[in-house]
Design an enzyme around this catalytic site. Sequence first.
Site, PDB file in Angstrom:
ATOM      1  N   TYR A 162       0.824  -1.218   0.000  1.00  0.00           N
ATOM      2  CA  TYR A 162       0.000   0.000   0.000  1.00  0.00           C
ATOM      3  C   TYR A 162       0.852   1.260   0.000  1.00  0.00           C
ATOM      4  O   TYR A 162       1.676   1.473   0.880  1.00  0.00           O
ATOM      5  CB  TYR A 162      -0.894  -0.012   1.243  1.00  0.00           C
ATOM      6  CG  TYR A 162      -1.958   1.050   1.298  1.00  0.00           C
ATOM      7  CD1 TYR A 162      -3.278   0.739   0.992  1.00  0.00           C
ATOM      8  CD2 TYR A 162      -1.674   2.348   1.689  1.00  0.00           C
ATOM      9  CE1 TYR A 162      -4.271   1.698   1.064  1.00  0.00           C
ATOM     10  CE2 TYR A 162      -2.666   3.318   1.753  1.00  0.00           C
ATOM     11  CZ  TYR A 162      -3.970   2.984   1.442  1.00  0.00           C
ATOM     12  OH  TYR A 162      -4.949   3.937   1.521  1.00  0.00           O
ATOM     13  N   TYR A 180      -6.482   5.244  -6.482  1.00  0.00           N
ATOM     14  CA  TYR A 180      -6.536   5.227  -5.020  1.00  0.00           C
ATOM     15  C   TYR A 180      -7.889   4.660  -4.636  1.00  0.00           C
ATOM     16  O   TYR A 180      -8.807   5.380  -4.269  1.00  0.00           O
ATOM     17  CB  TYR A 180      -6.344   6.638  -4.454  1.00  0.00           C
ATOM     18  CG  TYR A 180      -6.313   6.697  -2.952  1.00  0.00           C
ATOM     19  CD1 TYR A 180      -5.205   6.231  -2.252  1.00  0.00           C
ATOM     20  CD2 TYR A 180      -7.377   7.234  -2.232  1.00  0.00           C
ATOM     21  CE1 TYR A 180      -5.171   6.293  -0.863  1.00  0.00           C
ATOM     22  CE2 TYR A 180      -7.337   7.289  -0.851  1.00  0.00           C
ATOM     23  CZ  TYR A 180      -6.234   6.826  -0.170  1.00  0.00           C
ATOM     24  OH  TYR A 180      -6.218   6.895   1.201  1.00  0.00           O
TER      25      TYR A 180
END
Lengths: 147, 389
Positions: B292, B343
């Site tokens: 991430y 995102y």
Amino acid sequence: MPGELSPKTPYAKPLPDPNPVTQPFWDAAKEHRLRLQRSRKTGQFIHYPRAVSPFGANDELAWEDVSGRGHVWSYTVARRATAPQFESDVPYVIAIVELEEGPHLTANIIDCDPDTVRVGLPVEAAFVDVTPEITLVQFRPRSAPAE
Amino acid sequence: MSDYTVKDKVAVVGIAETTYYKRGGAPISEMQLTLQAIIGAAQDAGIDPRQIDGFASYSNDRNDPPRLAAALGCEDVSFSNMFWGGGGGGGSGAMANACAALVAGYSKYVVVYRGLAQGQFGRFGQGTQAKTVSGAPAYTAPYGLMSPAQSFAMRVQRFMHEHNGGHAAQKAISLTSYAHAQRNARAVMHGSPLSPEAYDGARWIVEPFRLFDCCMENDGAAAVILTTVERARDLRQKPAIVIAASQGSDYRQAAPAHNAPDYATSNFKTVAKRLWGMAGISPKDVDVCQSYENFTGGVMMSLVEHGFCGPDEVDDFMTTENFRFDGGKLPLNTSGGNLAECYMHGLELITEAVRQVRGTSTAQVKNVDISMVCSGPMVQPVSDLILRA
């Protein structure tokens, strides 16, 4: 940097709202003193202020003045403002200062060129009266080398 | 091995995402995006969406299971779960919770989902507009210390100071995501390659992060359907089997006013230990990793804390060569991830990890057996997932 008190322009940035636990910190700041809680049992200073000692139930925390001296432990240079009130300040330095007494405080490093700030830079507390009620504890470089 | 594990008991059987949009670009509501993703995942799995009887999400997703289940016409909802904590730390955590529900027998088909239309609601990381701040923020907000970028910058800066490196690693992480996104037509940054010169020349946001060290802001939704390995055998797709899922937060990581005792960390130290313990494998067994990226420095610390390299070796190990999908030692963020695909709050990393197991990635690593996801560095809590073919 947070602006000096101006009677014509209301202070637009977020202000701390002291509560019963943090009030002694802000009262001391208003008197241009840096005061933190100290454990009677271990002798250690702590920050942020707490209602209950982290060192156990049979401990008490007492407020004591500290030196205000320390060094930059980590920092960043904000090149973009995340709120409009800080737009005129960029670039500004946000830092974690490690005090000689141990605790870490977050503040701006003021009165300096942001590009000169490094981890380890010796600093001292600087008190900025932003409203009649609130004084922010800031830090500025000091000439003496770090211990 | 203890019986009390999710290892080898649960499989991902369906994945889907909506079109990914730039922030404000979605033509339909966040709720509709979420439903579209869930229905797509059900179709991918070969089940009727009404068979979904469990829901798990994270980061206070606004699209709550009662509304979703009503819209989908689910016959019954037997698991309705939110993983606490901010940022993307809950992506793999929601997967872990779904696995737990399936192993416990609460539900038969659990969907993990994330819907996010930042253009329709607030932006993440926006500074406070409040005139006064109480509690812990009283020691940060008055100093203009408000955004995740600023907070995480100081963790990374301290790491860089302690280990005398990291700028080259950050750059390699960013360039890798953009390179992989050029192969992926779903990616918002598909067709917008990033050169090393453009990375170096980009404006500072907050040191040590330049523009391309930071994730994008997007609108979209993604969904993943899990069921037991037994049921998975009868479904349409090659199952991606969960061999480990872990979640958590190290000692006092959420201490206010930047007072976590271990500060220069991505917060994966305890979580990674549990992950490897459950999986029964080590970092060298990982064929492909999705880590991430809120900010590239967080990926750097995550990879260190999962044992892929030492903290003093980041600039040597973390190179575009080592991160390549085709022949790199640790193929990384093969869809483009949060930096360059979308995102989607890290759920796009999980769908990509599944694609790698299926063999359907647009940057497919050869012969993938072990596919890993690290969710949400530097937040509290964080989480991890490992899938196998």
